[in-house]
Write an enzyme that holds these catalytic residues in place. Sequence first.
Site, PDB file in Angstrom:
ATOM      1  N   SER A 105     -11.196 -55.104 -44.586  1.00  0.00           N
ATOM      2  CA  SER A 105     -12.361 -55.215 -45.331  1.00  0.00           C
ATOM      3  C   SER A 105     -13.442 -53.878 -45.943  1.00  0.00           C
ATOM      4  CB  SER A 105     -12.844 -56.810 -46.008  1.00  0.00           C
ATOM      5  OG  SER A 105     -13.846 -57.462 -44.678  1.00  0.00           O
ATOM      6  N   LEU A 107     -14.727 -51.341 -44.226  1.00  0.00           N
ATOM      7  CA  LEU A 107     -14.169 -49.386 -44.895  1.00  0.00           C
ATOM      8  C   LEU A 107     -14.753 -50.425 -46.082  1.00  0.00           C
ATOM      9  CD1 LEU A 107     -11.923 -48.947 -42.511  1.00  0.00           C
ATOM     10  CD2 LEU A 107     -13.807 -48.471 -42.109  1.00  0.00           C
ATOM     11  N   SER A 109     -16.219 -51.889 -48.376  1.00  0.00           N
ATOM     12  CA  SER A 109     -17.732 -52.429 -48.540  1.00  0.00           C
ATOM     13  C   SER A 109     -18.441 -50.826 -47.966  1.00  0.00           C
ATOM     14  CB  SER A 109     -18.101 -53.273 -47.394  1.00  0.00           C
ATOM     15  OG  SER A 109     -17.291 -54.559 -47.573  1.00  0.00           O
ATOM     16  N   THR A 131      -6.874 -56.761 -46.497  1.00  0.00           N
ATOM     17  CA  THR A 131      -7.379 -58.681 -46.220  1.00  0.00           C
ATOM     18  C   THR A 131      -8.322 -58.158 -47.591  1.00  0.00           C
ATOM     19  OG1 THR A 131      -9.481 -57.553 -45.568  1.00  0.00           O
ATOM     20  CG2 THR A 131      -7.297 -58.182 -43.943  1.00  0.00           C
ATOM     21  N   SER A 326       7.172 -51.060 -26.492  1.00  0.00           N
ATOM     22  CA  SER A 326       7.940 -51.986 -26.413  1.00  0.00           C
ATOM     23  C   SER A 326       7.895 -53.113 -27.261  1.00  0.00           C
ATOM     24  CB  SER A 326       6.565 -52.786 -25.560  1.00  0.00           C
ATOM     25  OG  SER A 326       6.370 -53.895 -26.155  1.00  0.00           O
ATOM     26  N   GLY A 328       9.077 -52.295 -30.390  1.00  0.00           N
ATOM     27  CA  GLY A 328      10.587 -52.028 -30.977  1.00  0.00           C
ATOM     28  C   GLY A 328       9.540 -51.397 -33.013  1.00  0.00           C
ATOM     29  N   LYS A 329       8.531 -51.127 -32.156  1.00  0.00           N
ATOM     30  CA  LYS A 329       7.735 -51.145 -33.535  1.00  0.00           C
ATOM     31  C   LYS A 329       7.169 -49.227 -33.691  1.00  0.00           C
ATOM     32  CE  LYS A 329       5.887 -56.393 -33.752  1.00  0.00           C
ATOM     33  NZ  LYS A 329       4.293 -56.740 -33.746  1.00  0.00           N
TER      34      LYS A 329
END
Length: 369
Positions: A105, A107, A109, A131, A326, A328-329
Amino acid sequence: MEGTPPGAAPSSALAAVLKHSSALPPESAQVQGYDFNRGVDYHALLDAYRTTGFQATNFGRAVQQVNAMIEKKLEPLAVDEDHHADLTQSRRPLTGCTIFLGYTSNLISSGIRETIRYLVQHNMVDVLVTTAGGVEEDLIKCLAPTYLGEFSLRGKELRESGINRIGNLLVPNDNYCKFEDWLMPILDQMVLEQNTEGVKWTPSKMISRLGKEINNPDSVYYWAHKNHIPVLSPALTDGSLGDMIFFHSYKNPGLVLDIVEDLRLINTQAIFAKRSGMIILGGGVVKHHIANANLMRNGADYAVYINTAQEFDGSDSGARPDEAVSWGKIRMDAQPVKVYADASLVFPLLVAETFAQKADAFRAEKNED
């Protein structure tokens, strides 16, 4: 020293100091910074970051990573590749690379809001995750401005004056009063549509509605609504929006927001992506929500993190991209980059060297649609 001829340096010291090197790999780049004797050429200056070292080199690698996303995104798809029923919910056509942009948030602002708005306005990204503050601060800026202040201003004095501080930014509390006046009738209408038309609200549908209602081209979410870019905010109640929803629940109770439908939306965007790229500014829920969606496809193909968090405390915010591998993302053959820097310094420069360089190609693609 025993065995050392008179007038000669100790052989053990010579061996330690003058140890011979093994050859470096032939593709190793030499350190070379920008030469200002060439004049002031900002594109060449930023290009020289790649061989400058430290975080400048990480920035240069981030430029390469984002440009790789864009190159694949602009590649035309085969006729049978862009039809997936699960994607119709977002009303966005599939491209060669689905780009997820996450940001905290603060950023919005800051003046980074305008950089993000540019990307959304020109349809350069596909999914936004932020957010509550990342939503409300954009809308509030359409009603009243945020001001520059100082990090050192005292909280007690600011509170007595009704001024809220975000780092060195100042937000008069009257801005939130104006936000309440604007938002409450919209919440009334949402409850009415829920009760009379059976509308099932989700955070993303609510944000799209707010973008429509604000009707201001300065707004990120005005353009997200117009371009059918879904905005996911699983923590939508954690901010001023939540405060207003809380107050409204006494006056006109019954509003329901379904986060499960939004979960399916973001996960299917990742599952059916031909390729996927993550650009994540900051950490916390926005970082993990995007990364976890990409777990559903066994990892993102491209990833750029920009934040100042460290990994020593085990936080998700501080975790390096390799930790996401690690889980898997991020895919094992990817070349992800983390830039340890304040995004307010780095992100406009990154956009200048990537998306803004391809503005004409994005306009042409939009005209074809």
